[in-house]
Design a protein around this motif. Structure first.
Motif, PDB file in Angstrom:
ATOM      1  N   ASP A  78       0.481  -8.485  -4.276  1.00  0.00           N
ATOM      2  CA  ASP A  78      -0.722  -7.708  -4.580  1.00  0.00           C
ATOM      3  C   ASP A  78      -0.364  -6.222  -4.598  1.00  0.00           C
ATOM      4  O   ASP A  78       0.022  -5.646  -3.579  1.00  0.00           O
ATOM      5  N   LEU A  79      -0.479  -5.598  -5.768  1.00  0.00           N
ATOM      6  CA  LEU A  79      -0.139  -4.187  -5.930  1.00  0.00           C
ATOM      7  C   LEU A  79      -1.374  -3.314  -6.085  1.00  0.00           C
ATOM      8  O   LEU A  79      -1.270  -2.152  -6.476  1.00  0.00           O
ATOM      9  N   GLY A  80      -2.528  -3.833  -5.752  1.00  0.00           N
ATOM     10  CA  GLY A  80      -3.762  -3.075  -5.941  1.00  0.00           C
ATOM     11  C   GLY A  80      -3.840  -1.831  -5.082  1.00  0.00           C
ATOM     12  O   GLY A  80      -4.559  -0.889  -5.421  1.00  0.00           O
ATOM     13  N   GLY A  81      -3.114  -1.802  -3.971  1.00  0.00           N
ATOM     14  CA  GLY A  81      -3.184  -0.649  -3.086  1.00  0.00           C
ATOM     15  C   GLY A  81      -2.110   0.394  -3.331  1.00  0.00           C
ATOM     16  O   GLY A  81      -2.004   1.365  -2.557  1.00  0.00           O
ATOM     17  N   MET A  82      -1.334   0.217  -4.383  1.00  0.00           N
ATOM     18  CA  MET A  82      -0.266   1.179  -4.663  1.00  0.00           C
ATOM     19  C   MET A  82      -0.839   2.439  -5.292  1.00  0.00           C
ATOM     20  O   MET A  82      -1.571   2.398  -6.270  1.00  0.00           O
ATOM     21  N   LYS A  83      -0.478   3.610  -4.727  1.00  0.00           N
ATOM     22  CA  LYS A  83      -0.928   4.898  -5.259  1.00  0.00           C
ATOM     23  C   LYS A  83       0.021   5.442  -6.328  1.00  0.00           C
ATOM     24  O   LYS A  83      -0.416   6.092  -7.263  1.00  0.00           O
ATOM     25  N   ARG A  84       1.307   5.158  -6.147  1.00  0.00           N
ATOM     26  CA  ARG A  84       2.275   5.673  -7.118  1.00  0.00           C
ATOM     27  C   ARG A  84       3.517   4.783  -7.127  1.00  0.00           C
ATOM     28  O   ARG A  84       4.002   4.381  -6.076  1.00  0.00           O
ATOM     29  N   VAL A  85       4.013   4.516  -8.315  1.00  0.00           N
ATOM     30  CA  VAL A  85       5.245   3.761  -8.505  1.00  0.00           C
ATOM     31  C   VAL A  85       6.066   4.479  -9.578  1.00  0.00           C
ATOM     32  O   VAL A  85       5.561   4.737 -10.670  1.00  0.00           O
ATOM     33  N   HIS A 143       0.845  -1.182   0.000  1.00  0.00           N
ATOM     34  CA  HIS A 143       0.000   0.000   0.000  1.00  0.00           C
ATOM     35  C   HIS A 143       0.891   1.246   0.000  1.00  0.00           C
ATOM     36  O   HIS A 143       1.997   1.238   0.533  1.00  0.00           O
ATOM     37  N   GLY A 144       0.398   2.353  -0.571  1.00  0.00           N
ATOM     38  CA  GLY A 144       1.095   3.640  -0.513  1.00  0.00           C
ATOM     39  C   GLY A 144       1.908   3.930  -1.767  1.00  0.00           C
ATOM     40  O   GLY A 144       1.471   3.649  -2.890  1.00  0.00           O
ATOM     41  N   ARG A 145       3.108   4.485  -1.555  1.00  0.00           N
ATOM     42  CA  ARG A 145       3.966   4.910  -2.665  1.00  0.00           C
ATOM     43  C   ARG A 145       5.251   4.088  -2.670  1.00  0.00           C
ATOM     44  O   ARG A 145       5.826   3.817  -1.616  1.00  0.00           O
ATOM     45  N   LEU A 146       5.694   3.767  -3.855  1.00  0.00           N
ATOM     46  CA  LEU A 146       6.960   3.058  -4.027  1.00  0.00           C
ATOM     47  C   LEU A 146       7.812   3.898  -4.988  1.00  0.00           C
ATOM     48  O   LEU A 146       7.841   3.667  -6.193  1.00  0.00           O
ATOM     49  N   THR A 147       8.465   4.921  -4.414  1.00  0.00           N
ATOM     50  CA  THR A 147       9.233   5.867  -5.215  1.00  0.00           C
ATOM     51  C   THR A 147      10.673   5.930  -4.698  1.00  0.00           C
ATOM     52  O   THR A 147      11.022   5.322  -3.683  1.00  0.00           O
ATOM     53  N   VAL A 148      11.474   6.672  -5.403  1.00  0.00           N
ATOM     54  CA  VAL A 148      12.896   6.744  -5.065  1.00  0.00           C
ATOM     55  C   VAL A 148      13.128   7.338  -3.681  1.00  0.00           C
ATOM     56  O   VAL A 148      14.127   7.038  -3.018  1.00  0.00           O
ATOM     57  N   ARG A 149      12.224   8.174  -3.197  1.00  0.00           N
ATOM     58  CA  ARG A 149      12.400   8.830  -1.913  1.00  0.00           C
ATOM     59  C   ARG A 149      12.168   7.892  -0.741  1.00  0.00           C
ATOM     60  O   ARG A 149      12.653   8.144   0.361  1.00  0.00           O
ATOM     61  N   LEU A 171      -2.040  -5.204 -10.913  1.00  0.00           N
ATOM     62  CA  LEU A 171      -1.178  -4.365 -11.748  1.00  0.00           C
ATOM     63  C   LEU A 171      -1.996  -3.330 -12.511  1.00  0.00           C
ATOM     64  O   LEU A 171      -2.982  -3.679 -13.163  1.00  0.00           O
ATOM     65  N   THR A 172      -1.560  -2.103 -12.455  1.00  0.00           N
ATOM     66  CA  THR A 172      -2.175  -1.071 -13.287  1.00  0.00           C
ATOM     67  C   THR A 172      -1.390  -0.982 -14.601  1.00  0.00           C
ATOM     68  O   THR A 172      -0.229  -1.414 -14.678  1.00  0.00           O
ATOM     69  N   PRO A 173      -2.004  -0.455 -15.642  1.00  0.00           N
ATOM     70  CA  PRO A 173      -1.264  -0.335 -16.913  1.00  0.00           C
ATOM     71  C   PRO A 173       0.023   0.463 -16.786  1.00  0.00           C
ATOM     72  O   PRO A 173       1.026   0.155 -17.423  1.00  0.00           O
ATOM     73  N   ARG A 174       0.015   1.490 -15.917  1.00  0.00           N
ATOM     74  CA  ARG A 174       1.220   2.311 -15.759  1.00  0.00           C
ATOM     75  C   ARG A 174       2.355   1.501 -15.139  1.00  0.00           C
ATOM     76  O   ARG A 174       3.501   1.550 -15.595  1.00  0.00           O
ATOM     77  N   ILE A 175       2.043   0.774 -14.060  1.00  0.00           N
ATOM     78  CA  ILE A 175       3.082  -0.030 -13.413  1.00  0.00           C
ATOM     79  C   ILE A 175       3.599  -1.089 -14.369  1.00  0.00           C
ATOM     80  O   ILE A 175       4.812  -1.342 -14.467  1.00  0.00           O
ATOM     81  N   GLU A 176       2.681  -1.722 -15.102  1.00  0.00           N
ATOM     82  CA  GLU A 176       3.089  -2.772 -16.040  1.00  0.00           C
ATOM     83  C   GLU A 176       3.986  -2.199 -17.149  1.00  0.00           C
ATOM     84  O   GLU A 176       4.985  -2.806 -17.540  1.00  0.00           O
ATOM     85  N   ALA A 177       3.649  -0.985 -17.616  1.00  0.00           N
ATOM     86  CA  ALA A 177       4.467  -0.358 -18.666  1.00  0.00           C
ATOM     87  C   ALA A 177       5.856   0.008 -18.135  1.00  0.00           C
ATOM     88  O   ALA A 177       6.873  -0.179 -18.821  1.00  0.00           O
TER      89      ALA A 177
END
Length: 375
Positions: free
Chosen positions: A48-55, A20-26, A82-88
């Motif tokens: 399960d990545l359904g709860g990810m807001k931003r990657v 859940h949340g954000r998975l970013t460089v910070r 998986l969202t299309p953005r994460i998959e891309a």
């Protein structure tokens, strides 16, 4: 700042991770070690990545590395939500994960030598152009200062004249005295073979007033004062004192260069004449002791064989040499930047280039005065 959280649970089918949340460089620094531990876990994994807001790309790389490493070892891994953005993003990261071979450029010896020569020539041309520009700015500043004498810093000029001229009397006098002794002694050895020892007076007198007096003095001033100019101004550059002068409206060339230029130009003819006299004294002494020529006879003969043009040639060359030494020293001081090591490098360059320019100019003067009939 919201970060990613991991919910880890064990099921009959294996292990299930819910992010859940954000998975970013910070924030990846906190999540990456936990995912890295799962790369070698043989238990079937469901992510399960359904709860990810931003990657972002960094998060996609961590996920891709986890899946790729487990797949290579034959472990079951499944991604859900998986969202299309994460998959891309994961697909782009996968395409970029390619082995590459870095080939170091192979330089042939001859081409490498030509490249070094070309770089040296290019650097020399650039340095020469920069020096001419600095010389032009200095001459313009000098003309402006002479047109408005109140702008001249007379105390600074007198101080520099004392440092360049008065303080150098000892070393210049000693060096010239010893040079006169050497010229007279070596000349006597050669002329004795022809019974012409008396012509030692001609040799010492003409070569001293015309060439060696001013040339040796210029070399000493370049090594003593030219290096000091470069070191002093270079240290001021590193301490940002030159920039501070510009900030408060004080032109650095007018404040730092012009006093040194005027002082060196005035001191050089005086030092050159003084050096020539000391060389004559040395020549007179060795002629008296070795050849038995009394000092009075030496001086009388000297007046007969040394024309006034020889004295004028030395006095004309001296201020020109002084200008070159002062401008070269100040120029290299102004070029200092970076670290204290640059001060030493520019100081050395100032001495070497000053002596080189003095010798080159002396050669041109020799040709010029010969063409005028002052040989």
């Amino acid at each position: 700042m919201e970060t990613a959280t991991i919910h880890d649970e064990r099921t009959e089918e294996g292990r299930r991770l819910t992010l859940h949340g954000r998975l970013t460089v910070r924030v990846i620094e906190d999540i990456s070690p936990r995912l890295r531990e799962m790369e070698d876990d043989p238990v079937p994994l469901t992510l399960d990545l359904g709860g990810m807001k931003r990657v972002d790309t960094t998060g996609a790389w961590v996920l891709y590395r986890l899946v790729e490493h487990r797949t290579e070892q034959g472990f079951i891994t499944e991604l859900t939500g998986l969202t299309p953005r994460i998959e891309a993003l994961m697909a782009q990261v996968g395409k970029a994960n390619q082995m590459t071979t870095i080939r170091h450029p192979i330089r042939k010896r001859h081409f490498h030598l030509l490249a070094r020569i070309g770089a040296w020539v290019e650097g020399g041309i650039y340095q020469f152009g920069t020096f001419l520009a600095f010389l032009g700015l200095t001459m313009l500043a000098l003309v402006r200062a002479l047109m408005h004498p109140r702008r001249l810093r007379w105390l600074a000029i007198l101080r520099q004249a004392e440092v360049v001229g008065v303080s150098a009397l000892g070393i210049v006098g000693l060096m010239s005295f010893l040079v006169g002794i050497v010229i007279a002694q070596q000349g006597a050895v050669q002329l004795r073979q022809f019974g012409a020892e008396v012509f030692v007076i001609n040799l010492v007198g003409r070569i001293t007033f015309r060439e060696l007096g001013v040339l040796m003095t210029a070399i000493m001033v370049a090594g003593r004062s030219g290096s000091a100019f470069a070191a002093q101004i270079g240290s001021m550059k590193l301490a940002e004192e030159v920039d501070a002068m510009r900030t408060i409206g004080m032109p650095p060339i007018e404040v730092l260069v012009i006093p040194r230029l005027i002082a060196t130009t005035i001191a050089m003819p005086l030092l050159a004449f003084y050096g020539a006299i000391m060389a004559i004294v040395g020549g007179t002494l060795i002629s008296w002791l070795q050849l038995g020529i009394p000092p009075a006879i030496f001086i009388l003969r000297l007046q007969e064989v040394v024309p006034l043009t020889d004295v004028l040639v030395g006095l004309i060359k001296a201020p020109v040499f002084g200008i070159i030494i002062a401008v070269t020293g100040c120029f290299h001081g102004m070029q200092v930047e970076g670290s204290a090591e640059a001060v030493g490098e520019k100081t050395t360059a100032a001495v070497v280039q000053s002596i080189f320019l003095v010798i080159v100019l002396d050669a041109f003067f020799a040709i010029f005065f010969t063409a005028l009939g002052w040989a």
